[in-house]
Design a protein around this motif. Structure first.
Motif, PDB file in Angstrom:
ATOM      1  N   HIS A  62       0.845  -1.204   0.000  1.00  0.00           N
ATOM      2  CA  HIS A  62       0.000   0.000   0.000  1.00  0.00           C
ATOM      3  C   HIS A  62       0.874   1.246   0.000  1.00  0.00           C
ATOM      4  O   HIS A  62       1.399   1.652   1.040  1.00  0.00           O
ATOM      5  CB  HIS A  62      -0.941   0.006   1.214  1.00  0.00           C
ATOM      6  N   HIS A  64       1.716   5.103  -2.564  1.00  0.00           N
ATOM      7  CA  HIS A  64       1.207   5.985  -3.625  1.00  0.00           C
ATOM      8  C   HIS A  64       2.392   6.447  -4.472  1.00  0.00           C
ATOM      9  O   HIS A  64       3.202   7.254  -4.024  1.00  0.00           O
ATOM     10  CB  HIS A  64       0.438   7.144  -3.008  1.00  0.00           C
ATOM     11  N   HIS A 265      -3.800   1.126   6.110  1.00  0.00           N
ATOM     12  CA  HIS A 265      -3.213   2.116   7.037  1.00  0.00           C
ATOM     13  C   HIS A 265      -4.059   2.263   8.302  1.00  0.00           C
ATOM     14  O   HIS A 265      -4.507   3.350   8.668  1.00  0.00           O
ATOM     15  CB  HIS A 265      -3.009   3.471   6.346  1.00  0.00           C
ATOM     16  N   ASP A 382       1.863   3.872   4.325  1.00  0.00           N
ATOM     17  CA  ASP A 382       0.939   4.536   3.408  1.00  0.00           C
ATOM     18  C   ASP A 382       1.743   5.614   2.656  1.00  0.00           C
ATOM     19  O   ASP A 382       1.283   6.721   2.467  1.00  0.00           O
ATOM     20  CB  ASP A 382      -0.231   5.144   4.186  1.00  0.00           C
ATOM     21  N   ASN A 385       2.170   9.211   3.068  1.00  0.00           N
ATOM     22  CA  ASN A 385       1.288   9.821   4.078  1.00  0.00           C
ATOM     23  C   ASN A 385       1.886   9.799   5.486  1.00  0.00           C
ATOM     24  O   ASN A 385       1.768  10.767   6.226  1.00  0.00           O
ATOM     25  CB  ASN A 385      -0.067   9.113   4.086  1.00  0.00           C
TER      26      ASN A 385
HETATM   27 ZN    ZN Z   1      -3.124   5.146   0.932  1.00  0.00          ZN
END
Ligand code: ZN
Length: 547
Positions: A62, A64, A265, A382, A385
């Motif tokens: 997971h 980005h 997350h 994440d 994040n």
């Molecule tokens: Zn995410």
């Protein structure tokens, strides 16, 4: 025919119960194979790994790393001033949102060989595939957003579950995606089109559609199971980031009613406290761990946070707006018609000064340390994040070394102990458990049967570490990394560049119930059906089926 033999390494392959066993690994044509019947007749390239640690390549399930939201975040970095710009733009520091090439290089340098982008709207699939083709070394896949999709909401309202199922199948097939993602089910749509308010309750309906988050989660989880997709429905719950949200997370887990579900997350969705008091953050992990432990159909990735720079990149625009109001930072939001939203905010975690950040940091570690079964938990920040993936070695160090944890806790606000019981947890992860949460478990949770292990037939994605006293340094700089049998990293140097593969699931779907889909789109939207269909021949990446 050339064989490679990785000789005499200490192997950690938890999928096969191998926990620090000295053995040889044989590689041919990019795969792990059995030893040749007659070594004297084979042409063999030998690698002496005696005294070194051998694990499967890392799998980030997971993060980005592609699509329009990531590019917008890169734009923010370009606009930073002074010290922060120097940190993010200099050649020797890894930016929190690296470009495509650097993303592949940094992951490979860390011993990671597979990464999954967790939130691509179907309409943005072409851009994501283009960027994947520019991202070297890694095998890649993405999840597609369904939890606020108008067609899905409409069919849930009319009770046409077979249309929801067929639409998921058609969409995943059309955009070459690995799985179904839900972000703030119903809440994004409610905020975007209707009232600028998210949904705080699981049974509160999206005004115009009349369907609730509970119905959305249940219907999509059922669709994924009906399609027999290798990866469960992947859920970012309602109320992410709000104190008191652990109960929403528990109710969302219960709404699956036996269907498989992966909770993304989960650190950001495990808070006790008062939803109306942003400073009241505390841990709500214990009850959630108990529920997950007694429900083997449920898995989580943690979404830990690290001290330092971060970037909120989320499909949950209502949360991004909330965060913007708390922090006063610049932000960006956008609407993907009928499908999704996004929110971007640059930020920084300061757990040494900020009690809320310290509590979030501790809650992430608490999740790892409390879960009795490491196969149900995968490492993630994440990215970006909770901070960049390049900080994973520090988290591994914290999990393996209680003294290191205590040293960091001692520098944080004193009242942290009242918010999270991290300091009371004695557990220290073993190398075998680290191999589970960073490779074997995420591969298994994703249904990637040739990843995350070193058995016969596995992809020869292999990471070699040398044992060091400083665990952070050991995991920061593997001795060597093999990708599909080729040596791509040696002594910290990147060697030849591979594009990597696109990972797609094999599954069957029936489009009969979708015969009016084009008409439905024509009546409701400006979107053309053809925008979704990427087509086998146009795919910019090599395609590998996941079996
Ligand atoms: Zn995410």
């Amino acid at each position: 025919m050339i064989w490679q033999c990785l000789r005499g390494g200490t192997v950690y392959d938890p999928s096969h119960g191998i926990d620090g066993l000295v053995q040889d690994l044989w590689v041919r044509d990019g795969k792990i194979v059995a030893a040749p019947a007659d070594e004297s007749q084979a042409k063999i390239v030998n690698h002496d790994l005696s005294g070194q640690i051998v694990m499967p390549g890392g799998v980030d399930m997971h993060c980005h790393i592609a699509g329009p939201k990531v590019n917008r975040a890169r734009g923010f970095l370009a606009g930073m001033k002074g010290e922060r710009r120097k940190q993010t733009a200099s050649a020797d520091a890894a930016p929190v949102v690296p470009n495509c090439i650097a993303t592949g290089q940094l992951f490979a340098g860390l011993g990671y060989t597979t990464a999954i982008d967790a939130a691509i709207p179907g309409l943005s699939a072409r851009l994501a595939h283009h960027e994947f083709s520019l991202t070297p070394f890694l095998d890649k896949a993405f999840l597609t957003l369904f939890g606020n999709n108008h067609y899905v909401l409409d069919k849930i309202r009319t009770g046409e579950q077979e249309a929801v199922r067929d639409y998921c199948g058609w969409m995943l097939h059309s955009v070459h995606a690995l799985g179904v993602k839900i972000v703030n089910p119903g809440g994004v749509e409610n905020w975007k089109q209707i009232s600028r308010k998210t949904l705080r309750e699981l049974d509160e309906p999206v005004s115009e559609f009349g369907v609730s988050p509970r119905q959305i989660v249940h219907s999509l989880a059922a669709a994924v199971d009906e399609l027999q997709l290798p990866h469960a429905v992947h859920i970012h719950c309602n109320n992410l980031g709000f104190p008191g949200n652990w109960e929403t997370t528990l109710h969302t887990m219960q709404s699956l009613e036996g269907h498989r579900g992966h909770f993304a997350h989960v650190q950001f969705n495990s808070y006790a406290g008062d939803p109306n008091d942003p400073s009241s953050f505390a841990s709500g992990v214990e009850n959630l761990v108990e529920y997950v432990t007694t429900h083997p159909e449920i898995t989580v990735d943690v979404g830990h946070v690290c001290p330092g720079e971060a970037m909120t990149i989320t499909g949950d625009a209502p949360f991004a707006q909330h965060l913007q109001r708390l922090t006063g930072s610049r932000w960006y939001t956008s609407d993907t018609e009928q499908e999704a939203s996004c929110g971007i905010i640059p930020g920084e975690f300061k757990p040494y000064r900020n009690l809320v950040h310290a509590t979030q940091w501790a809650i992430g570690l608490e999740w790892y340390l409390r879960m009795p079964n490491p196969w149900q938990v995968a490492m993630s920040s994440d990215h970006p994040n909770g901070g960049a993936f390049v900080k994973y070695p520090e988290i591994i160090h914290l999990l393996m070394d209680r003294n290191f944890r205590q040293e960091m806790i001692s520098r944080m606000p004193e009242s942290l102990g009242e918010r999270c019981p991290l300091n009371d947890l004695d557990r220290e992860y073993t190398l075998n458990e680290i191999a589970i949460i960073t490779r074997a478990a995420p591969a298994k949770i994703l249904g990637l049967s040739s990843k995350g292990h070193l058995g016969i037939g596995a992809d020869a994605d292999i990471t070699i570490y040398s044992q060091q006293e400083n665990i952070t340094e050991m995991f920061q700089r593997p001795n060597a990394v093999f990708k599909a049998g080729e040596l791509i990293v040696k002594q910290g140097e990147l060697l030849q560049k591979q594009t990597g593969q696109l990972l797609r699931p094999t599954f069957e779907y029936d489009a009969t119930s979708l015969k009016n889909l084009q008409q439905w789109f024509n009546e409701n939207y400006s979107i053309r059906f053809g925008n979704y269909h990427i087509g086998e021949e146009e795919s910019p990446c090599n395609v590998q089926s996941v079996s």
